[in-house]
Design a protein around this motif. Structure first.
Motif, PDB file in Angstrom:
ATOM      1  N   ASN A  34     -22.888 -36.635 -30.943  1.00 57.43           N
ATOM      2  CA  ASN A  34     -21.957 -36.960 -32.026  1.00 57.43           C
ATOM      3  C   ASN A  34     -20.537 -37.081 -31.478  1.00 57.43           C
ATOM      4  O   ASN A  34     -20.283 -36.871 -30.290  1.00 57.43           O
ATOM      5  N   GLN A  35     -19.599 -37.417 -32.381  1.00 60.07           N
ATOM      6  CA  GLN A  35     -18.215 -37.634 -31.956  1.00 60.07           C
ATOM      7  C   GLN A  35     -17.584 -36.354 -31.429  1.00 60.07           C
ATOM      8  O   GLN A  35     -16.750 -36.388 -30.510  1.00 60.07           O
ATOM      9  N   ALA A  36     -17.975 -35.190 -31.998  1.00 59.79           N
ATOM     10  CA  ALA A  36     -17.428 -33.915 -31.524  1.00 59.79           C
ATOM     11  C   ALA A  36     -17.777 -33.687 -30.060  1.00 59.79           C
ATOM     12  O   ALA A  36     -16.971 -33.160 -29.284  1.00 59.79           O
ATOM     13  N   ALA A  37     -18.992 -34.112 -29.658  1.00 58.45           N
ATOM     14  CA  ALA A  37     -19.392 -33.974 -28.259  1.00 58.45           C
ATOM     15  C   ALA A  37     -18.585 -34.909 -27.369  1.00 58.45           C
ATOM     16  O   ALA A  37     -18.181 -34.551 -26.255  1.00 58.45           O
ATOM     17  N   VAL A  38     -18.330 -36.117 -27.876  1.00 59.26           N
ATOM     18  CA  VAL A  38     -17.509 -37.072 -27.121  1.00 59.26           C
ATOM     19  C   VAL A  38     -16.113 -36.501 -26.907  1.00 59.26           C
ATOM     20  O   VAL A  38     -15.558 -36.546 -25.807  1.00 59.26           O
ATOM     21  N   PHE A  89     -16.323 -33.170 -24.422  1.00 62.52           N
ATOM     22  CA  PHE A  89     -16.679 -33.347 -23.016  1.00 62.52           C
ATOM     23  C   PHE A  89     -15.920 -34.491 -22.340  1.00 62.52           C
ATOM     24  O   PHE A  89     -15.929 -34.587 -21.108  1.00 62.52           O
ATOM     25  N   GLY A  90     -15.286 -35.370 -23.132  1.00 64.88           N
ATOM     26  CA  GLY A  90     -14.456 -36.421 -22.548  1.00 64.88           C
ATOM     27  C   GLY A  90     -15.214 -37.642 -22.078  1.00 64.88           C
ATOM     28  O   GLY A  90     -14.615 -38.540 -21.469  1.00 64.88           O
ATOM     29  N   TYR A  91     -16.522 -37.704 -22.305  1.00 64.36           N
ATOM     30  CA  TYR A  91     -17.319 -38.871 -21.919  1.00 64.36           C
ATOM     31  C   TYR A  91     -17.449 -39.829 -23.104  1.00 64.36           C
ATOM     32  O   TYR A  91     -17.434 -39.410 -24.277  1.00 64.36           O
ATOM     33  N   LYS A  92     -17.619 -41.093 -22.805  1.00 69.30           N
ATOM     34  CA  LYS A  92     -18.013 -42.031 -23.839  1.00 69.30           C
ATOM     35  C   LYS A  92     -19.497 -41.844 -24.136  1.00 69.30           C
ATOM     36  O   LYS A  92     -20.243 -41.353 -23.301  1.00 69.30           O
ATOM     37  N   GLU A  93     -19.901 -42.270 -25.330  1.00 68.97           N
ATOM     38  CA  GLU A  93     -21.297 -42.072 -25.731  1.00 68.97           C
ATOM     39  C   GLU A  93     -22.255 -42.741 -24.752  1.00 68.97           C
ATOM     40  O   GLU A  93     -23.259 -42.145 -24.343  1.00 68.97           O
ATOM     41  N   GLU A  94     -21.929 -43.963 -24.309  1.00 71.62           N
ATOM     42  CA  GLU A  94     -22.837 -44.684 -23.420  1.00 71.62           C
ATOM     43  C   GLU A  94     -22.916 -44.048 -22.032  1.00 71.62           C
ATOM     44  O   GLU A  94     -23.880 -44.292 -21.290  1.00 71.62           O
ATOM     45  N   GLU A  95     -21.911 -43.221 -21.669  1.00 70.00           N
ATOM     46  CA  GLU A  95     -21.943 -42.565 -20.364  1.00 70.00           C
ATOM     47  C   GLU A  95     -22.910 -41.384 -20.333  1.00 70.00           C
ATOM     48  O   GLU A  95     -23.319 -40.938 -19.258  1.00 70.00           O
TER      49      GLU A  95
END
Length: 662
Positions: A174-178, A181-187
């Motif tokens: 989810n967006q909170a994880a993005v 952790f500073g990564y994009k979802e696709e990463e």
């Protein structure tokens, strides 16, 4: 009860569970309610006159804002939701409200009022609500159908959410994880969970151990994670296994929250408490330092800690006057290395290193009198051990000064293998700890100075009075006078010394007399006697007081013989031809202390006068004793009967000359 306390309690709800403390400006407890000790970290510290900070260590570091409250610059100060966990099954939470009381300011009675409220029920309820919310979210998602349950969680959750397959590869975030952790979802999609969780295996093992039990939820499983920029954070996960639409395939759902700051605050509070306890339990900084370094390394995640103390050397100032001691180099006084870290070269170099002001981490902290953070020592040209630090894997370094009354007393430095950016809050805490240790060192220095002064005073007193008499005077016994039924008194006089004083300088005379009497003082100690006084070239000593001595006559006789031997040796060494008259008598005396200024311990009675007459009516080079003394010594010593002699004030007395030991 304090007037201000009564007024405030009257305006508060009677249903609130309140206790109070009244504390003076120096943080000493003045008054307290009956049940307040149950809120303390150590209930035994909650006593009138004790420092409130030892009972409530959360107050350490808050002194400045508390003074603002007392001076009226702040209305009040609140500490919320402080926990006590002495009983793990029954935690206690409290709120502390601190206000200033200046109602008696004109009488110099300013004080703090601490209102302490038991908020355990409220906190437990809030925790249960949060816990219930998480459990409900996970259970609800487990019952939802395939794609809809996952979309619902993603849209509703403000906390971190991860979904992986049974191999541990990430399927959804989810967006909170993005954001966290500073990564994009696709990463992250299709990447193993270990890409963000350094302890990813723990998450997988926790779920796999209950594989197939989809209703089982793991809560508050703390895992160290790593952001894209390499920063380590602590995340508390709740985990569950959920069946997918495909039979036999299970997904794993992880809901987490960042608890890095909470754990950091808990560790720092624990470190401050450990330091306070170490200082209170240790007699010296040397004893406390290993505990302090260990506690700080453990709670701050450092691999090694050092205590640096300046060597001092006196150098003359620019102008005339006394020399000025200044620190010239810092040397390591204590080193602590984490047992799991093997860096023997680091310890060896530490013990053999010294830093001038401004050189190295310790020298720079010392020079600036402020904390310093080095993110990577390898990149710091001013760090003298760059190559060595890289070899042993030490990167991060931090140091803070130990300050006491504006003076730098030492430096503590810490080293670790992480690459963390400077932490302002941690540096402030380290500065506060440095001040706390500095105050401890200053207090110990003052105690040591006082102890030394007391020793000097006691030593001077023992040079004037017998030890037992000195102890009685120190206990404020103003009058000391005792009767002793039998003692032996000796008077000795150097024949010809007065005549010599007309031929040599006063300095030479005193030096010569001091040399003789110093030897006599040594003999007094050896024979267990008591020197009473010297008058000019006369020497008076007694046996049997102030502590009774059964063999006082024998000891006095031995003393007299040794005094003659001493004179023979002195004459041989100096070329003089001194002889002594010695007189001894045995009988009762009264002994005590005379005067309140320049007082002395003295003897009175006919025994003293008779002993003095034995000396003044004696023969140069001889030891003359009375019949009373002779009767007590005749079996152990040789005597020559002198016969009856005329004694001033006594008439004729039978006298004997002591010749030697049998």
């Amino acid at each position: 009860m304090n007037t201000l306390v009564k007024q405030l309690l009257a305006h508060l709800s009677p249903n609130r569970n309140l206790e109070y403390l009244a504390v003076d400006r120096e943080f000493n407890i003045l008054e307290m309610s009956e049940g307040v000790e149950r809120f303390a970290e150590d209930p035994n510290q909650v006593k009138v006159g004790e420092d409130v900070r030892f009972a409530f260590p959360e107050l350490f570091g808050c002194e400045e804002i508390l003074n603002d409250v007392l001076e009226g610059r702040e209305k009040s100060f609140n500490l919320k939701a402080i926990g006590r966990f002495l009983d793990p099954n029954n935690p206690l939470y409290m709120d502390i409200l601190i206000v200033g009381d200046k109602t008696n300011e004109e009488r110099g009675q300013e004080q703090f009022i601490f209102f302490i409220e038991d908020v355990t029920e409220r906190m437990v309820l809030e925790q249960k609500l949060v816990q219930g919310y998480n459990e409900t979210s996970l259970l609800a998602s487990a019952l939802a159908a395939a794609k809809h349950y996952l979309d619902g969680i993603i849209n509703a959750m403000a906390e971190v959410l991860l979904v992986t397959n049974n191999l541990g590869n990430i399927k959804t975030i989810n967006q909170a994880a993005v954001d966290l952790f500073g990564y994009k979802e696709e990463e992250l999609i299709n990447q193993p969970i270990s890409a963000i969780a350094t302890d990813g295996k723990i998450l997988l093992q926790a779920i796999e151990s209950r594989f197939g039990q989809q209703n089982e939820v793991f809560k508050d499983l703390t895992v160290v994670c790593k952001t894209k920029n390499g920063k380590k954070i602590d995340v508390a996960f709740s985990c569950a296994a959920i069946e997918t639409e495909i039979e036999g395939i299970t997904d794993f759902v992880y809901v987490g929250r960042d608890i890095t700051e909470r754990l950091r605050a808990e560790k720092r509070k624990a470190a401050q408490y450990a330091i306070t306890r170490s200082l209170s339990e240790s007699a010296t900084l040397s004893a406390a330092a290993p505990k302090i370094l260990s506690a700080l390394c453990e709670h701050l995640g450092a691999d090694a800690g050092q205590l640096w103390i300046p060597n001092q050397q006196a150098i003359p100032p620019a102008s005339a006057g006394e020399s000025c001691p200044i620190p010239i180099v810092l040397r390591c006084a204590q080193l602590w290395v984490k047992p799991s870290v093997s860096i023997p070269e680091f310890a060896n170099i530490t013990w053999h290193s010294s830093f001038e002001l401004g050189v190295g981490l310790a020298g720079r902290v010392w020079q600036n009198c402020s904390p310093l953070w080095i993110t990577n020592m390898v990149d710091d040209a001013n760090f003298p051990l760059v190559s060595f630090a890289a070899q042993v894997g030490l990167h991060e370094a931090m140091g803070f000064p130990i300050m006491g009354n504006g003076e730098a007393l030492g430096v503590m430095t810490f080293f670790g293998g992480e690459l963390e950016p400077p932490d302002t809050d941690l540096l402030q805490m380290m500065a506060a700890i440095g001040s706390q240790i500095g105050q401890y060192m200053k207090r110990k220095q003052a105690e040591e100075a006082l102890r030394y002064q007391q020793q000097q005073t006691d030593r001077l007193l023992l040079n004037i009075l017998p030890a037992t008499i000195a102890e009685r005077l120190k206990k404020d016994q103003r009058t000391i006078a005792e009767h002793f039924s039998e003692v032996s008194v000796l008077f000795a006089d150097i024949v010809g010394f007065t005549e010599l004083s007309t031929r040599i300088s006063p300095t030479e005379l005193v030096h010569m007399l001091n040399a003789i009497f110093s030897q006599f003082d040594y003999l007094v100690e050896r024979h267990g006697l008591e020197k009473i006084k010297t008058i000019g070239d006369a020497y008076m000593v007694v046996g049997g007081i102030p502590i009774p001595k059964p063999d006082h006559a024998e000891a006095i006789a031995e003393m007299a013989i040794d005094m003659q031997t001493t004179m023979v040796q002195f004459n041989a060494e100096t070329g003089q031809n001194f002889r002594m008259r010695i007189g001894i008598h045995t009988g009762p005396v009264t002994a005590g202390v005379i005067g309140v200024k320049k007082f002395i311990y003295d003897l009175w009675g006919d025994t003293v006068n008779t002993a003095s007459r034995m000396e003044s009516h004696g023969i140069p080079g001889e030891i003359q004793v009375t019949q009373d003394t002779y009767e007590r010594l005749r079996d152990r010593f040789y005597f020559q009967e002198r016969g009856a002699i005329a004694v001033k004030g006594k008439g004729e007395m039978l006298a004997y000359l002591l010749k030697g030991r049998k």
